[in-house]
Design a protein around this motif. Structure first.
Motif, PDB file in Angstrom:
ATOM      1  N   GLU A 109       1.665  -0.794   0.919  1.00 32.24           N
ATOM      2  CA  GLU A 109       0.576  -1.753   1.073  1.00 32.24           C
ATOM      3  C   GLU A 109       1.108  -3.184   1.107  1.00 32.24           C
ATOM      4  OE1 GLU A 109      -2.564  -1.277  -1.714  1.00 32.24           O
ATOM      5  OE2 GLU A 109      -2.870   0.859  -1.286  1.00 32.24           O
ATOM      6  N   ALA A 110       2.137  -3.456   0.320  1.00 36.23           N
ATOM      7  CA  ALA A 110       2.717  -4.799   0.304  1.00 36.23           C
ATOM      8  C   ALA A 110       3.298  -5.156   1.664  1.00 36.23           C
ATOM      9  CB  ALA A 110       3.792  -4.888  -0.778  1.00 36.23           C
ATOM     10  N   ARG A 111       3.963  -4.207   2.297  1.00 41.59           N
ATOM     11  CA  ARG A 111       4.527  -4.468   3.623  1.00 41.59           C
ATOM     12  C   ARG A 111       3.436  -4.703   4.666  1.00 41.59           C
ATOM     13  NH1 ARG A 111       7.675   0.079   2.079  1.00 41.59           N
ATOM     14  NH2 ARG A 111       9.738  -0.524   1.312  1.00 41.59           N
ATOM     15  N   ASP A 112       2.276  -4.049   4.447  1.00 37.22           N
ATOM     16  CA  ASP A 112       1.160  -4.194   5.379  1.00 37.22           C
ATOM     17  C   ASP A 112       0.267  -5.387   5.028  1.00 37.22           C
ATOM     18  OD1 ASP A 112       2.072  -1.937   6.631  1.00 37.22           O
ATOM     19  OD2 ASP A 112       0.632  -0.586   5.677  1.00 37.22           O
ATOM     20  N   GLY A 113       0.596  -6.079   3.939  1.00 39.21           N
ATOM     21  CA  GLY A 113      -0.197  -7.236   3.520  1.00 39.21           C
ATOM     22  C   GLY A 113      -1.453  -6.894   2.758  1.00 39.21           C
ATOM     23  N   ARG A 114      -1.603  -5.630   2.336  1.00 37.08           N
ATOM     24  CA  ARG A 114      -2.808  -5.236   1.592  1.00 37.08           C
ATOM     25  C   ARG A 114      -2.630  -5.342   0.092  1.00 37.08           C
ATOM     26  NH1 ARG A 114      -3.551   0.300   2.683  1.00 37.08           N
ATOM     27  NH2 ARG A 114      -1.501   0.417   3.684  1.00 37.08           N
ATOM     28  N   PHE A 115      -1.406  -5.464  -0.386  1.00 36.46           N
ATOM     29  CA  PHE A 115      -1.133  -5.672  -1.802  1.00 36.46           C
ATOM     30  C   PHE A 115      -0.207  -6.879  -1.892  1.00 36.46           C
ATOM     31  CE2 PHE A 115       1.573  -4.821  -5.630  1.00 36.46           C
ATOM     32  CZ  PHE A 115       0.586  -5.000  -6.577  1.00 36.46           C
ATOM     33  N   LEU A 116      -0.713  -7.968  -2.458  1.00 35.01           N
ATOM     34  CA  LEU A 116       0.025  -9.224  -2.441  1.00 35.01           C
ATOM     35  C   LEU A 116       1.010  -9.294  -3.598  1.00 35.01           C
ATOM     36  CD1 LEU A 116      -2.884 -11.663  -1.542  1.00 35.01           C
ATOM     37  CD2 LEU A 116      -1.230 -10.572  -0.015  1.00 35.01           C
ATOM     38  N   LEU A 117       2.285  -9.283  -3.259  1.00 39.58           N
ATOM     39  CA  LEU A 117       3.327  -9.456  -4.272  1.00 39.58           C
ATOM     40  C   LEU A 117       3.717 -10.932  -4.355  1.00 39.58           C
ATOM     41  CD1 LEU A 117       5.563  -6.364  -3.453  1.00 39.58           C
ATOM     42  CD2 LEU A 117       4.122  -6.681  -5.462  1.00 39.58           C
ATOM     43  N   TYR A 125      -3.431   4.100 -15.464  1.00 45.17           N
ATOM     44  CA  TYR A 125      -3.195   3.184 -14.347  1.00 45.17           C
ATOM     45  C   TYR A 125      -3.668   3.849 -13.061  1.00 45.17           C
ATOM     46  CZ  TYR A 125       0.697   6.239 -13.181  1.00 45.17           C
ATOM     47  OH  TYR A 125       1.444   7.345 -12.846  1.00 45.17           O
ATOM     48  N   GLY A 126      -3.873   3.038 -12.038  1.00 43.82           N
ATOM     49  CA  GLY A 126      -4.258   3.553 -10.730  1.00 43.82           C
ATOM     50  C   GLY A 126      -3.761   2.629  -9.644  1.00 43.82           C
ATOM     51  N   ARG A 127      -3.997   2.996  -8.411  1.00 44.91           N
ATOM     52  CA  ARG A 127      -3.577   2.140  -7.295  1.00 44.91           C
ATOM     53  C   ARG A 127      -4.444   0.895  -7.207  1.00 44.91           C
ATOM     54  NH1 ARG A 127      -2.708   5.555  -1.848  1.00 44.91           N
ATOM     55  NH2 ARG A 127      -2.731   3.414  -1.053  1.00 44.91           N
ATOM     56  N   GLN A 128      -5.736   1.024  -7.577  1.00 45.34           N
ATOM     57  CA  GLN A 128      -6.618  -0.128  -7.548  1.00 45.34           C
ATOM     58  C   GLN A 128      -6.530  -0.895  -8.865  1.00 45.34           C
ATOM     59  OE1 GLN A 128      -7.819   3.022  -6.702  1.00 45.34           O
ATOM     60  NE2 GLN A 128      -7.676   2.689  -4.496  1.00 45.34           N
ATOM     61  N   GLY A 129      -7.055  -2.094  -8.848  1.00 40.85           N
ATOM     62  CA  GLY A 129      -7.098  -2.871 -10.073  1.00 40.85           C
ATOM     63  C   GLY A 129      -5.842  -3.697 -10.275  1.00 40.85           C
ATOM     64  N   ARG A 130      -5.771  -4.354 -11.417  1.00 38.04           N
ATOM     65  CA  ARG A 130      -4.637  -5.215 -11.751  1.00 38.04           C
ATOM     66  C   ARG A 130      -4.179  -4.920 -13.174  1.00 38.04           C
ATOM     67  NH1 ARG A 130      -4.115  -5.285  -7.296  1.00 38.04           N
ATOM     68  NH2 ARG A 130      -4.030  -6.990  -5.765  1.00 38.04           N
ATOM     69  N   GLY A 131      -3.736  -3.699 -13.371  1.00 35.59           N
ATOM     70  CA  GLY A 131      -3.248  -3.292 -14.676  1.00 35.59           C
ATOM     71  C   GLY A 131      -1.794  -3.645 -14.873  1.00 35.59           C
ATOM     72  N   PHE A 132      -1.194  -3.064 -15.908  1.00 37.96           N
ATOM     73  CA  PHE A 132       0.192  -3.353 -16.264  1.00 37.96           C
ATOM     74  C   PHE A 132       1.144  -3.112 -15.093  1.00 37.96           C
ATOM     75  CE2 PHE A 132       4.334  -1.926 -17.862  1.00 37.96           C
ATOM     76  CZ  PHE A 132       4.688  -2.984 -18.689  1.00 37.96           C
ATOM     77  N   LEU A 133       0.986  -1.983 -14.410  1.00 39.81           N
ATOM     78  CA  LEU A 133       1.906  -1.649 -13.325  1.00 39.81           C
ATOM     79  C   LEU A 133       1.864  -2.711 -12.227  1.00 39.81           C
ATOM     80  CD1 LEU A 133       2.501   1.856 -11.830  1.00 39.81           C
ATOM     81  CD2 LEU A 133       2.079  -0.073 -10.317  1.00 39.81           C
TER      82      LEU A 133
END
Length: 322
Positions: free
Chosen positions: A314-322, A171-179
């Motif tokens: 990143e989610a708080r900054d809007g860069r990772f959309l939850l 897994y990594g920070r980029q991409g859309r894997g399991f995590l």
């Protein structure tokens, strides 16, 4: 040292670029975009004749381009990683995961380069409960595993200097894997079903990159002292996908996120249902890697925590959309 890196836009490839840069000149070719190649390596251009591109669907061209780059080290982080799609695209999976690495091994032998290649726990059938050793017989249960095993075997036969790092649950920070999928679903659903009988060690792309760089630094200083071959590389400890998911959810809550999730149901692989067989036992014995190179492998929770923490920011900054 002239380092050619394939797969620069994948999880491992992205993590490799900053840690390889201090070791030499890093050349990271793009790959032309093909309609069937979205799971291989993305590219910025569709012109296959551009000098810094390498086409894993064209082995002859890949061989010529690799030799033209005059590498001292070839690092192959490119792969067809869509396990379910591979069942219906066997020819492409074999071309990218088996034939292309075999070509890179031939090129490495021709120019005297070291080839670093990444393999997978999916080469094993998943039987038993003990961690797999490098010497255990590989019996893959799906097309993806067969294609990756074919590469391992071809590289070993090629006669080139090589290091094959077999890893698991990357897994990594980029991409859309399991995590990332678990994080997103936890914000949207009240109940999730997660498989509880597949056991392995979540391994971060950053850890894989750091180990690669450490070994390559030793190679740069003392090439003859490096023992070629196959090494298992995974974080220490073990868990199920269920345990992994629950740890992610707990870490999200520790970061102050308010989850919609209130129930996580453990299910068997059979109950969950899948079009593709997956190994139940993905434990890897990493003692050979640790002993040979004097390395310490951290527990899987350490990398997962760091990744979840970063994605929460990143989610708080809007860069990772939850």
């Amino acid at each position: 040292m002239n380092i050619v890196l394939f797969g620069k836009t994948g999880q491992v490839g992205r993590a490799l670029q900053p840690v390889l840069a201090p070791l030499g000149q890093v050349i990271a070719p793009d790959r032309p975009r093909h309609a069937s190649g979205q799971s291989v390596v993305s590219a910025e251009s569709a012109n296959r004749h551009e000098p810094w591109q390498a086409d894993f669907l064209d082995p002859a061209c890949l061989y010529e381009r690799t030799l033209a780059l005059s590498p001292d080290v070839i690092v192959n982080a490119a792969a067809y990683t869509a396990v379910e799609e591979a069942e219906n695209n066997q020819a492409t999976a074999l071309l990218v995961n088996a034939q292309a690495p075999a070509v890179l091994a031939r090129a490495a032998a021709q120019c005297g380069a070291l080839l670093i290649h990444y393999s997978t726990d999916y080469v094993f059938d998943g039987s038993g409960t003990r961690p797999w050793n490098e010497t255990d017989i590989a019996r893959p249960v799906n097309v993806y595993g067969h294609s990756k095993l074919a590469a391992d075997q071809a590289i070993a036969r090629s006669g080139c200097r090589h290091l094959i790092f077999r890893t698991s649950w990357v897994y990594g920070r980029q991409g859309r894997g399991f995590l990332q999928q678990m994080m997103q679903l936890a914000m949207r659903r009240q109940c999730l079903r997660v498989v509880n009988d597949q056991i392995g060690a979540p391994t971060s792309a950053c850890l894989i990159a750091e180990i690669t760089a450490a070994v390559l630094n030793k190679y740069r200083r003392h090439p003859a002292a490096i023992e070629d071959g196959l090494y298992h590389l995974a974080a220490s400890g073990e868990t199920s996908w269920f345990g992994y998911a629950c740890h992610v959810f707990a870490r999200m809550r520790a970061n102050g996120l308010d989850l919609a999730l209130d129930r996580v149901v453990p299910v068997s692989t059979l109950e969950y249902g899948s079009a593709v067989r997956r190994p139940l036992n993905s434990r890897l014995n990493t003692s050979k890697l640790a002993g040979t190179f004097g390395l310490s492998l951290p527990c899987w929770q350490q990398g997962v925590d760091a990744t979840v923490d970063a994605l929460c920011v990143e989610a708080r900054d809007g860069r990772f959309l939850l």
